[in-house]
Design a protein around this motif. Sequence first.
Motif, short mmCIF file in Angstrom:
data_model
loop_
_atom_site.label_atom_id
_atom_site.label_comp_id
_atom_site.label_asym_id
_atom_site.label_seq_id
_atom_site.Cartn_x
_atom_site.Cartn_y
_atom_site.Cartn_z
N ALA A 127 21.95 -48.14 16.97
CA ALA A 127 22.63 -46.97 17.54
C ALA A 127 23.58 -47.39 18.66
CB ALA A 127 21.60 -45.97 18.04
N SER A 128 23.12 -48.31 19.52
CA SER A 128 23.96 -48.79 20.62
C SER A 128 25.23 -49.45 20.10
CB SER A 128 23.18 -49.80 21.48
OG SER A 128 22.07 -49.20 22.10
N VAL A 129 25.06 -50.30 19.09
CA VAL A 129 26.22 -51.01 18.54
C VAL A 129 27.21 -50.04 17.90
CG1 VAL A 129 26.93 -52.63 16.73
CG2 VAL A 129 25.00 -53.19 18.22
N LEU A 130 26.71 -49.08 17.15
CA LEU A 130 27.59 -48.12 16.48
C LEU A 130 28.39 -47.30 17.49
CD1 LEU A 130 25.18 -46.92 13.65
CD2 LEU A 130 27.22 -48.33 13.37
N ILE A 131 27.74 -46.86 18.55
CA ILE A 131 28.45 -46.08 19.57
C ILE A 131 29.45 -46.96 20.32
CG2 ILE A 131 28.15 -44.76 21.70
CD1 ILE A 131 25.47 -43.77 20.55
N TYR A 132 29.10 -48.21 20.54
CA TYR A 132 30.04 -49.15 21.17
C TYR A 132 31.28 -49.33 20.29
CZ TYR A 132 31.85 -53.56 23.01
OH TYR A 132 32.67 -54.54 23.52
N TRP A 133 31.05 -49.56 19.01
CA TRP A 133 32.19 -49.71 18.10
C TRP A 133 33.05 -48.45 18.07
CZ3 TRP A 133 29.11 -52.30 13.52
CH2 TRP A 133 29.05 -53.68 13.75
N PRO A 145 32.82 -58.80 17.19
CA PRO A 145 31.98 -59.83 17.81
C PRO A 145 31.47 -59.44 19.19
CG PRO A 145 33.97 -60.79 16.86
CD PRO A 145 34.16 -59.30 16.86
N ALA A 146 32.25 -58.64 19.94
CA ALA A 146 31.85 -58.27 21.30
C ALA A 146 30.57 -57.45 21.31
CB ALA A 146 32.97 -57.51 21.99
N ALA A 147 30.26 -56.82 20.19
CA ALA A 147 29.06 -55.98 20.13
C ALA A 147 27.78 -56.79 20.23
CB ALA A 147 29.05 -55.17 18.83
#
Length: 286
Positions: free
Chosen positions: A38-44, A11-13
Amino acid sequence: MKALLELVRAPAALSVPGDMMAGAAAAGRRAAPGLALASVLIYWAGMALNDWADREADAVERPERPIPSGRVRPGAAVGIAAGLTGTGLIAAAASGGRRALGVAGLLAGAVWAYDLGLKRTPLGPVTMATCRALDVLLGAGSRVRAAAPMALAIGAHTYGISVLGRAEVAGATATTVRGALAASTAAACLAAVSCLRDGSSSNGAAARAGAGLLLAGHLAATIPAQAGLRARPHPEQVRKAVQASILGLIPLQAAAVAGRGRLPAAGALLGALPAGRWLSARMATS
């Protein structure tokens, strides 16, 4: 599946695409969904790697987390982090070409460096701020200079959150409070430079007014909670100030988007706040 969602703080993403959207707006570009992905995947990936790096400490301090509880194997967490990073880089290249791949590569490198060595050093807050700033620049394309003030704004705010986060166990010192307040104030000033100077949109007055209100919301969400630590520097209050500062990131991102006249998109960003809380509550009770 629940363990994996907990591992990557799913959820934080919801707060992550706002960085790229802010960068795109500041640069006068359309936000690319592929770059947001891409941003979300790298964040995860960073969240999974963080839990792998902290697995021994979490076994003592947070035994309910996926790795120490035995629901996710350490090797699997590293594999997930690597897979998400690779997929994020592919998404960046497919959506934004070589330039986006280069920025995403720098972002991924900073994330891995933070998790694997820099987190507990004096460079930790700077590295975390760099990650968020690069995430903003990911949306800017070739117009890096136009998006630089907004990247610095979000980076400064992230620096303040990281400094506060280090005081969640021992409590805040006067130096910590001053640093957090300075970071939040600097973030608002830099964001104002970025989004209030542009009157090129057809509804420029409304755009500036919306951006101004959102910047005021950013300050209202962060400054009182941080300033209150002067009288009550206890760890519990620090954690509340950190939470308030994290929430203050959303109106900061939305201000950049509103400043370009994209008021519906700015409203959608604000909707990430209740959505994130709802998803977090659902994961906690399911």
